[in-house]
Design an enzyme around this catalytic site. Structure first.
Site, PDB file in Angstrom:
ATOM      1  N   CYS A 152       3.408   8.702   0.775  1.00  0.00           N
ATOM      2  CA  CYS A 152       3.943   7.788   1.792  1.00  0.00           C
ATOM      3  C   CYS A 152       4.081   6.417   1.127  1.00  0.00           C
ATOM      4  O   CYS A 152       3.091   5.861   0.635  1.00  0.00           O
ATOM      5  CB  CYS A 152       2.956   7.742   2.964  1.00  0.00           C
ATOM      6  SG  CYS A 152       3.406   6.535   4.215  1.00  0.00           S
ATOM      7  N   CYS A 196       0.903  -1.893  15.236  1.00  0.00           N
ATOM      8  CA  CYS A 196       0.953  -1.567  13.807  1.00  0.00           C
ATOM      9  C   CYS A 196       0.346  -2.697  12.982  1.00  0.00           C
ATOM     10  O   CYS A 196       0.732  -3.861  13.121  1.00  0.00           O
ATOM     11  CB  CYS A 196       2.405  -1.331  13.398  1.00  0.00           C
ATOM     12  SG  CYS A 196       2.650  -1.246  11.625  1.00  0.00           S
ATOM     13  N   SER A 255      11.133   6.156  14.936  1.00  0.00           N
ATOM     14  CA  SER A 255       9.899   5.740  15.610  1.00  0.00           C
ATOM     15  C   SER A 255      10.296   5.289  17.010  1.00  0.00           C
ATOM     16  O   SER A 255      10.633   4.130  17.223  1.00  0.00           O
ATOM     17  CB  SER A 255       9.257   4.571  14.855  1.00  0.00           C
ATOM     18  OG  SER A 255       8.897   4.978  13.573  1.00  0.00           O
ATOM     19  N   GLU A 286      10.329  -1.777   7.276  1.00  0.00           N
ATOM     20  CA  GLU A 286      11.409  -1.020   7.923  1.00  0.00           C
ATOM     21  C   GLU A 286      12.408  -0.674   6.814  1.00  0.00           C
ATOM     22  O   GLU A 286      13.155  -1.552   6.348  1.00  0.00           O
ATOM     23  CB  GLU A 286      12.061  -1.884   9.021  1.00  0.00           C
ATOM     24  CG  GLU A 286      13.429  -1.429   9.493  1.00  0.00           C
ATOM     25  CD  GLU A 286      13.517   0.023   9.911  1.00  0.00           C
ATOM     26  OE1 GLU A 286      12.898   0.392  10.901  1.00  0.00           O
ATOM     27  OE2 GLU A 286      14.232   0.801   9.224  1.00  0.00           O
ATOM     28  N   GLU A 292       0.815  -1.209   0.000  1.00  0.00           N
ATOM     29  CA  GLU A 292       0.000   0.000   0.000  1.00  0.00           C
ATOM     30  C   GLU A 292       0.853   1.266   0.000  1.00  0.00           C
ATOM     31  O   GLU A 292       1.951   1.285   0.546  1.00  0.00           O
ATOM     32  CB  GLU A 292      -0.907   0.020   1.242  1.00  0.00           C
ATOM     33  CG  GLU A 292      -2.023  -0.994   1.141  1.00  0.00           C
ATOM     34  CD  GLU A 292      -2.888  -1.052   2.387  1.00  0.00           C
ATOM     35  OE1 GLU A 292      -4.082  -1.313   2.252  1.00  0.00           O
ATOM     36  OE2 GLU A 292      -2.377  -0.834   3.491  1.00  0.00           O
ATOM     37  N   CYS A 321      -1.394   6.485   9.861  1.00  0.00           N
ATOM     38  CA  CYS A 321      -0.206   5.834  10.390  1.00  0.00           C
ATOM     39  C   CYS A 321      -0.530   4.556  11.136  1.00  0.00           C
ATOM     40  O   CYS A 321      -1.400   4.546  12.009  1.00  0.00           O
ATOM     41  CB  CYS A 321       0.462   6.783  11.365  1.00  0.00           C
ATOM     42  SG  CYS A 321       1.889   7.499  10.657  1.00  0.00           S
ATOM     43  N   HIS A 352       8.535   5.939  20.286  1.00  0.00           N
ATOM     44  CA  HIS A 352       7.289   5.424  20.891  1.00  0.00           C
ATOM     45  C   HIS A 352       7.342   5.062  22.377  1.00  0.00           C
ATOM     46  O   HIS A 352       6.296   4.787  22.964  1.00  0.00           O
ATOM     47  CB  HIS A 352       6.735   4.221  20.102  1.00  0.00           C
ATOM     48  CG  HIS A 352       6.527   4.507  18.660  1.00  0.00           C
ATOM     49  ND1 HIS A 352       6.051   5.716  18.197  1.00  0.00           N
ATOM     50  CD2 HIS A 352       6.734   3.755  17.538  1.00  0.00           C
ATOM     51  CE1 HIS A 352       5.988   5.687  16.873  1.00  0.00           C
ATOM     52  NE2 HIS A 352       6.395   4.524  16.451  1.00  0.00           N
ATOM     53  N   SER A 395      11.862   6.915   7.702  1.00  0.00           N
ATOM     54  CA  SER A 395      11.508   6.639   9.096  1.00  0.00           C
ATOM     55  C   SER A 395      11.997   5.249   9.484  1.00  0.00           C
ATOM     56  O   SER A 395      11.719   4.272   8.791  1.00  0.00           O
ATOM     57  CB  SER A 395       9.980   6.713   9.229  1.00  0.00           C
ATOM     58  OG  SER A 395       9.603   6.368  10.527  1.00  0.00           O
ATOM     59  N   CYS A 408       6.506  -6.673   7.397  1.00  0.00           N
ATOM     60  CA  CYS A 408       7.597  -6.109   8.192  1.00  0.00           C
ATOM     61  C   CYS A 408       7.958  -7.072   9.313  1.00  0.00           C
ATOM     62  O   CYS A 408       7.076  -7.648   9.963  1.00  0.00           O
ATOM     63  CB  CYS A 408       7.192  -4.762   8.779  1.00  0.00           C
ATOM     64  SG  CYS A 408       8.512  -3.981   9.728  1.00  0.00           S
ATOM     65  N   CYS A 466       5.876  -4.455  15.483  1.00  0.00           N
ATOM     66  CA  CYS A 466       5.362  -3.571  16.537  1.00  0.00           C
ATOM     67  C   CYS A 466       3.890  -3.940  16.765  1.00  0.00           C
ATOM     68  O   CYS A 466       3.119  -4.015  15.804  1.00  0.00           O
ATOM     69  CB  CYS A 466       5.480  -2.109  16.107  1.00  0.00           C
ATOM     70  SG  CYS A 466       7.169  -1.651  15.652  1.00  0.00           S
ATOM     71  N   ASN A 477      -4.163   5.356  15.730  1.00  0.00           N
ATOM     72  CA  ASN A 477      -5.288   4.984  14.884  1.00  0.00           C
ATOM     73  C   ASN A 477      -5.602   3.518  15.087  1.00  0.00           C
ATOM     74  O   ASN A 477      -4.788   2.656  14.759  1.00  0.00           O
ATOM     75  CB  ASN A 477      -4.935   5.231  13.415  1.00  0.00           C
ATOM     76  CG  ASN A 477      -4.675   6.696  13.176  1.00  0.00           C
ATOM     77  OD1 ASN A 477      -5.558   7.525  13.324  1.00  0.00           O
ATOM     78  ND2 ASN A 477      -3.429   7.031  12.851  1.00  0.00           N
TER      79      ASN A 477
HETATM   80  S1  SF4 Z   1       5.620   0.453  12.876  1.00  0.00           S
HETATM   81 FE1  SF4 Z   1       7.057   0.350  11.144  1.00  0.00          FE
HETATM   82  S2  SF4 Z   1       8.726  -0.954  11.937  1.00  0.00           S
HETATM   83 FE2  SF4 Z   1       6.972  -1.315  13.310  1.00  0.00          FE
HETATM   84  S3  SF4 Z   1       5.926  -3.119  12.409  1.00  0.00           S
HETATM   85 FE3  SF4 Z   1       4.957  -1.265  11.553  1.00  0.00          FE
HETATM   86  S4  SF4 Z   1       6.021  -0.956   9.600  1.00  0.00           S
HETATM   87 FE4  SF4 Z   1       7.299  -2.322  10.842  1.00  0.00          FE
END
Ligand code: SF4
Length: 357
Positions: free
Chosen positions: A117, A131, A224, A172, A90, A346, A226, A201, A124, A128, A300
């Site tokens: 973006c 995400c 990132s 990533e 995407e 995001c 967090h 990022s 990935c 995280c 989100n």
């Molecule tokens: S926030 Fe970024 S690094 Fe973490 S799982 Fe999602 S895409 Fe991967």
């Protein structure tokens, strides 16, 4: 089949000559692909039918197929692409109108322009937990050609010029270092978007941050983060168990020293998880000597069963106030939400069609 996207002028010249075409044809093709975002050889009207047929037979302009294009109520667009291997990725196009976003999205989006973006991987591996991409697992790295094509494809479908690129989609970027670096160079030299309008990022891949600092690029690097503690970040950004908070902040200080570029710290605000005022204080102390901006990101939600909730606006305000007290002189912004209704915001990119409820 050879994809022409990602080839520079010299490489295109070699290719057309190998195909038995005149060398100057490469310049024409180059212009069609990079300046006009052309996706169809038949539109290359200054080439002969014979040349176009030969190119169609031996090459392709790109390899992505558009599956869906959704438009949010705020104008943000989400594109779902299929790769030649059948995977989905995407990309998102955001329009910033009459707003000075100099402090947002890596600090580089001029008002009244499109910001793209883009994704750098299929899935990935960082995983995280907040995400949506992290839940997909890692499939493979995208090639430089596939990364650049996302920009050109969206440009082809849009009337306004894309002026800003953020590597904040799926994946990533620094775990796909070579292709990302190649794509940045091609986007700069061939697509014509200045590196100061490109943001990468990362979740904090220290060896690659060190490598990037030596590349003599003027891109913006965003971390990132967090969470300001190892205990919290081990959970939210699991790569932290390998490269902990202090080490990654040190690597950013080195990056700033070498590149003279300010970095961006991204911090997603999660209710009751990382939004305590103690964590704000620790964060302030952590970054007070780092040349950076801070971007607080409203969370989100990705699912009805989502264990995470966004911090309420009062808490975000308090967090920001405490942070400011402990790292004076830094610009702290709350990212404006975009594309939430089509799951283009995001952390929401999971190859799904957004629900418009
Ligand atoms: S926030 Fe970024 S690094 Fe973490 S799982 Fe999602 S895409 Fe991967």
């Amino acid at each position: 089949m050879q994809s022409l996207i990602g080839l520079n002028l010299n490489e295109l010249e070699s290719l057309v000559q190998e195909l038995g075409l005149e060398k100057f044809r490469a310049k024409q093709i180059y212009k069609w692909i990079y300046s006009k975002s052309c996706r169809d050889f038949d539109e290359m009207t200054d080439l002969s039918t014979k040349a176009r047929d030969l190119l169609k037979e031996k090459s392709s302009i790109g390899s992505l197929k558009l599956v869906t294009r959704e438009i949010s109520s705020d104008g943000t667009e989400k594109f779902l692409f299929e790769t030649s291997q059948g995977e989905k990725i995407e990309s998102v196009l955001m329009y910033f109108e009459n707003v000075n976003y100099s402090e947002d999205e890596g600090g580089n989006t001029p008002p009244g322009r499109y910001s793209a973006c883009i994704s750098s991987q299929v899935g990935c591996a960082v995983a995280c937990p907040f995400c949506a991409t992290g839940t997909l697992g890692f499939k493979r790295n995208l090639s430089a050609s596939e990364i650049i094509e996302q920009v050109l494809f969206m440009q082809n479908l849009s009337e306004k010029r894309i002026a800003n690129i953020v590597y904040m989609g799926q994946g990533e970027p620094l775990n796909n270092y070579d292709s990302v670096l190649k794509s940045i160079k091609r986007i700069r030299e061939d697509v014509g978007i200045g590196v100061r309008h490109i943001t990468v990022s990362t979740s904090g891949v220290i060896p690659k941050i060190e490598a990037l600092a030596t590349e003599d690029l003027q891109i913006t690097l965003a971390l990132s983060l967090h969470d300001s503690t190892d205990q919290g970040r081990d959970y939210l950004v699991p790569i932290n168990s390998k490269w902990p908070v202090f080490e990654v902040i040190d690597s950013l200080k080195d990056y700033v020293r070498k590149t003279k570029r300010r970095v961006t710290i991204e911090y997603v605000m999660l209710d009751g998880v990382n939004d305590s005022l103690d964590k704000a204080k620790i964060l302030g102390e952590l970054i007070k000597d780092l040349h950076c901006n801070v971007n607080l990101i409203p969370y989100n939600s990705t699912d009805v069963d989502d264990p995470f909730k966004r911090s309420n606006s009062k808490r975000v305000e308090e967090f920001s106030k405490v942070l400011k007290q402990h790292c004076k002189g830094k610009t702290i912004t709350v990212r404006k939400e975009r594309g939430h209704d089509i799951k283009a915001a995001c952390g929401q990119l999971a190859n799904s069609v957004g629900s418009k409820t």
